[in-house]
Design an enzyme around this catalytic site. Structure first.
Site, PDB file in Angstrom:
ATOM      1  CD  GLN A   4      49.444  46.584  37.849  1.00  0.00           C
ATOM      2  OE1 GLN A   4      50.422  46.619  37.832  1.00  0.00           O
ATOM      3  NE2 GLN A   4      48.335  46.172  37.564  1.00  0.00           N
ATOM      4  CB  CYS A  60      38.435  46.911  34.907  1.00  0.00           C
ATOM      5  SG  CYS A  60      39.436  46.174  35.712  1.00  0.00           S
TER       6      CYS A  60
HETATM    7  C1  LIG Z   1      44.477  45.977  40.349  1.00  0.00           C
HETATM    8  C2  LIG Z   1      44.615  47.627  40.057  1.00  0.00           C
HETATM    9  C3  LIG Z   1      43.656  47.798  40.874  1.00  0.00           C
HETATM   10  C4  LIG Z   1      42.199  47.843  41.762  1.00  0.00           C
HETATM   11  O1  LIG Z   1      43.038  46.529  42.883  1.00  0.00           O
HETATM   12  P1  LIG Z   1      42.282  45.268  43.623  1.00  0.00           P
HETATM   13  O2  LIG Z   1      43.018  44.879  44.694  1.00  0.00           O
HETATM   14  O3  LIG Z   1      41.733  44.741  42.758  1.00  0.00           O
HETATM   15  O4  LIG Z   1      40.519  46.282  44.041  1.00  0.00           O
HETATM   16  C5  LIG Z   1      43.433  49.737  41.232  1.00  0.00           C
HETATM   17  N1  LIG Z   1      44.653  50.360  39.993  1.00  0.00           N
HETATM   18  C6  LIG Z   1      45.059  49.567  39.808  1.00  0.00           C
HETATM   19  C7  LIG Z   1      46.468  50.367  38.996  1.00  0.00           C
HETATM   20  C8  LIG Z   1      45.466  47.939  39.578  1.00  0.00           C
HETATM   21  O5  LIG Z   1      46.309  47.726  39.152  1.00  0.00           O
END
Ligand SMILES: *Cc1c(COP(=O)(O)O)cnc(C)c1O
Length: 397
Positions: free
Chosen positions: A179, A324
């Site tokens: 993020q 999720c």
């Molecule tokens: C979206 C997200 C993930 C997962 O990333 P993907 O590419 O969707 O597997 C992991 N950590 C954080 C903080 C996220 O926001």
């Protein structure tokens, strides 16, 4: 009006990334492992993308391993550190209660296998205290993993300080920076980071591709066995179009970091000021130490899912927590970690905006949310109890 305010879940691809990807799909279809010129042409494109991404983090190309996204990078980072630790009989890992499930679920699995996991509190403001990290480190600590910015509430963690403590104590330090990258400045050297995960679809790149940064000298463990791609650390023919799209997106995002923040921060602040006017509402996480685009509120007496669905009917895409956890009845583990009680945590709303949003859209959100909250409260038995004094309010009016 259509308002997409769920950029922490995923972003629309930028035109720059789409153009780079389509060009790669048309032109660069060779296998980079092939020795002929068609393959070697693909190899050059792949390595240029690696250089570009390294530059955005102040890393070197050799420190960049391509993965299928943030989740895979988190898994590989933790399991690599665990393997390195096990060789020295170190079986203790420090993390926090509000990590992404791509970190927490790996740690839960490791706990069942005999590893000792310390999950630090994040305090009411959603920020980890570096001194808590220092105090938790033991002689057998193999890894500290703390996310750069939280995906549900947007708070930024003191990564540089935590990294310095880990460096001083000789403990590996991983950060899930999914993020943060493309939203705030990240510098793996200054921030004392050993391992870092990022994902392209959170900064207008394609889905299904990401990066694991591993500082020079850190030996990665393999999750996928097979060919010798990625210096033998991640088998499988490289996803060149996606990697090229990711490189274009990170370059664009990092070049526009300040300009985008200058546009998004005032919109975010307007959102916060407006939503705070709703009685018994609460901004989750520190007011100021947050990424430009993420706002998370609790509204007493309502269900976040109902709020989300009614907002969707008005054209607003939002989230009631992380993507999720939606679909499950458990409230967000992130909000619980802030000390918010179950029934209040159920009434949460995450709005995540970016530079593609406009002030008119913010005004539209600020018109819709109070109306929908009011409507839901009128039908809520919990709200009735709060109003009649049968139940106590958790937040101030
Ligand atoms: C979206 C997200 C993930 C997962 O990333 P993907 O590419 O969707 O597997 C992991 N950590 C954080 C903080 C996220 O926001």
């Amino acid at each position: 009006m259509l308002v997409y305010a769920d950029h922490a879940a995923t972003t629309e691809m930028s035109e720059t990334a789409i153009a780079a990807m389509t060009d790669a799909m048309r032109r660069v279809w060779g296998n980079p492992s092939s020795l002929h010129s068609v393959g070697q042409e693909a190899k050059v494109v792949l390595e240029n993308a690696r250089e570009e991404i390294a530059k955005a983090l102040r890393a070197t190309a050799k420190e960049i391993t391509f993965t299928s996204g943030g989740s895979e990078a988190d898994n590989q980072a933790i399991l690599s550190a665990v393997k390195l630790g096990a060789a020295k009989n170190k079986k203790h890992i420090i993390s926090t209660k509000f990590e992404h499930h791509a970190v927490l679920h790996v740690l839960e699995k490791l706990a069942k296998e005999g590893y000792e996991i310390t999950l630090l509190d994040v305090h009411e403001n959603g920020i980890v205290d570096p001194e808590d990290v220092r105090n938790a480190i033991r002689p057998d600590t193999a890894l500290v993993t703390v996310m750069y910015a939280n995906n549900e509430i947007g708070t930024i963690q003191p990564i540089r300080e935590i990294g310095a403590i880990c460096r001083e104590r000789g403990v590996l330090f991983h950060t899930d920076a999914v993020q943060a990258i493309g939203h705030i400045p990240v510098d793996v050297v200054k921030d004392n980071i050993d391992l870092l995960s990022l994902s392209a679809h959170k900064f207008h790149g394609p889905k299904g591709v990401g990066v694991l940064f591993a500082r020079r000298g850190i030996r990665l463990a393999t999750l996928i066995e097979g060919g010798a791609q990625e210096r033998g650390k991640r088998a499988g023919t490289e996803n060149i179009p996606s990697i090229v799209g990711m490189a274009a997106a990170i370059k664009e995002a990092v070049a526009n970091l300040d300009a985008n923040a200058a546009k998004v921060v005032p919109l975010r602040d307007k959102l916060i000021t407006g939503l705070r006017k709703i009685p018994y509402s609460h901004l989750n996480g520190d007011r100021d130490r947050r990424v430009p685009g993420i706002v998370n509120f609790c509204f007493e007496g309502i269900e976040g899912e109902s709020l989300l669905l009614l907002l969707d009917m008005r054209g607003i895409s939002s989230s009631s927590g992380s993507a999720c956890t939606s679909g499950s009845l458990d409230p967000s583990h992130v909000l619980l970690s802030l000390g918010i009680p179950h029934e209040v945590a159920h009434g949460s709303l995450r709005l995540s905006i970016d530079e593609t949003n406009t002030e008119e859209q913010i005004d539209y959100i600020l018109e819709a949310v109070p109306q929908v909250v009011d409507y839901l409260r009128k039908m809520s038995p919990v709200w009735e109890d709060l109003e009649s004094g049968k139940r106590n309010h958790f937040f101030a009016k």
